[in-house]
Design an enzyme around this catalytic site. Sequence first.
Site, PDB file in Angstrom:
ATOM      1  N   ARG A   1      57.610  35.194  34.522  1.00  0.00           N
ATOM      2  CA  ARG A   1      57.278  35.626  35.913  1.00  0.00           C
ATOM      3  C   ARG A   1      56.975  37.137  35.840  1.00  0.00           C
ATOM      4  O   ARG A   1      55.967  37.940  36.242  1.00  0.00           O
ATOM      5  CB  ARG A   1      58.277  35.401  36.889  1.00  0.00           C
TER       6      ARG A   1
ATOM      7  N   LYS B   1      36.602  37.719  42.773  1.00  0.00           N
ATOM      8  CA  LYS B   1      35.063  38.064  42.935  1.00  0.00           C
ATOM      9  C   LYS B   1      34.549  38.541  41.903  1.00  0.00           C
ATOM     10  O   LYS B   1      34.244  37.755  40.695  1.00  0.00           O
ATOM     11  CB  LYS B   1      35.493  38.939  44.146  1.00  0.00           C
TER      12      LYS B   1
HETATM   13  C1  LIG Z   1      38.565  38.083  48.738  1.00  0.00           C
HETATM   14  C2  LIG Z   1      38.978  39.542  49.175  1.00  0.00           C
HETATM   15  C3  LIG Z   1      40.211  39.843  49.267  1.00  0.00           C
HETATM   16  C4  LIG Z   1      41.448  38.715  48.946  1.00  0.00           C
HETATM   17  O1  LIG Z   1      41.575  38.475  47.796  1.00  0.00           O
HETATM   18  P1  LIG Z   1      42.150  36.879  47.328  1.00  0.00           P
HETATM   19  O2  LIG Z   1      41.778  37.154  45.858  1.00  0.00           O
HETATM   20  O3  LIG Z   1      41.218  35.902  48.087  1.00  0.00           O
HETATM   21  O4  LIG Z   1      43.464  36.754  47.846  1.00  0.00           O
HETATM   22  C5  LIG Z   1      40.743  41.009  49.546  1.00  0.00           C
HETATM   23  N1  LIG Z   1      39.735  41.978  49.761  1.00  0.00           N
HETATM   24  C6  LIG Z   1      38.423  41.831  49.833  1.00  0.00           C
HETATM   25  C7  LIG Z   1      37.572  42.761  49.734  1.00  0.00           C
HETATM   26  C8  LIG Z   1      37.953  40.440  49.428  1.00  0.00           C
HETATM   27  O5  LIG Z   1      36.714  40.257  49.255  1.00  0.00           O
END
Ligand SMILES: *Cc1c(COP(=O)(O)O)cnc(C)c1O
Length: 379
Positions: free
Chosen positions: A46, A195
């Site tokens: 963890r 992303k």
């Molecule tokens: C997707 C996203 C998040 C959240 O991230 P997760 O990995 O989906 O928890 C935060 N900020 C932006 C700009 C995002 O596109």
Amino acid sequence: MKFGTKAIHAGQHPDPTTGAVMTPIYQTSTYAQAAPGDNKGYEYSRGTNPTRKALEDCLAALENAKYGLAFSSGMGATDAVIKLLSPGDEVITGNDLYGGSYRIFTKIFAGYGITFHFLDLSDPTIIEEYVNKNTKLVWIETPTNPTMQVVDIEAIAAITKKHELTLVVDNTFASPYLQNPMDLGADIVMHSVTKYIGGHSDLVMGALMMNDEDLYKRLWFIYNACGATPGPMDSFLALRGIKTLHLRMKAHCENGRAVAEFLKTHPKVEKIYWPGFTDHPNHEVAKKQMRDFGGMISIVLKDADLDETFRISSNFKVFTLAESLGGVESLINHPATMTHGSIPKEVREKVGVVDNLLRISVGVEDIEDLLEDLKNALS
Ligand SMILES: *Cc1c(COP(=O)(O)O)cnc(C)c1O
């Protein structure tokens, strides 16, 4: 070292036991100790894991930061940052945020006695009007999701330094390839690794990068105490994705420009949001703080109600209708009902998230196929 070299090598060394060139997936929860407390720097996964550590060092290098921490999602990273605060503290943030950030601020942390001010930060001096003795943190996102507003990081950092506030920049949309907020004065850079950094839509992960050792220690304490840390397999996948981040980003930017230019003059497009256009209201700021303009584009469809917007968004053959962004494949998203569905209609419409808005994540497929698909779907 330059960006592409860091993406491929930073934090990664041939495995000392076997010479394996790729960082092994240390699929273990625990580590043998010679005597209680006598270990090789790893006790329990963890808190620490060698695959995750290699990823964290690589992420830190990409953002020109000293320290990196990986979380099990972008929201897990955001959650850890706000846990630095106490009841009574106040946060200043933008009025056009990722829906999940707005949701955790208003539906979770507001209930713990933290106050959030959602402001139009296109003029950063507005922050001065809201700073008081309880203000602790400024949270910005740039370019914003989904209307691609660009916020001047350097100008905001000058204000947060003056008032000794912590400046956090959600750098997900730009990726570290296009923008490095630490170099512009940010204290913490946050990413949804899900992303562009991951880049292949095969994992969910978040990250925080910082330079200050005390801040790193406080965040590591929260990370270990609260436990939103990723496993070794996902850490390996993220490392693998990062190796082509610079190549992918070049292709996203090139395709993004071609799609933006095609849509700009399309009769079905009433409005287009992309910071690369010289008539974008924050184009000069974008040019100053970003290396290129990326592959995220939003459009408002001309004379389309919700039904027609749904029909068009279901009409694509190469683009996929889905949440998320930043993967190699092109995606279409309907923010009002998908990514931003948790924001009340009156709040989202004020910042342009109308029912006929579509957000496009331009992937790295062949541009001829993307333009053909857009042409067909819009007609
Ligand atoms: C997707 C996203 C998040 C959240 O991230 P997760 O990995 O989906 O928890 C935060 N900020 C932006 C700009 C995002 O596109």
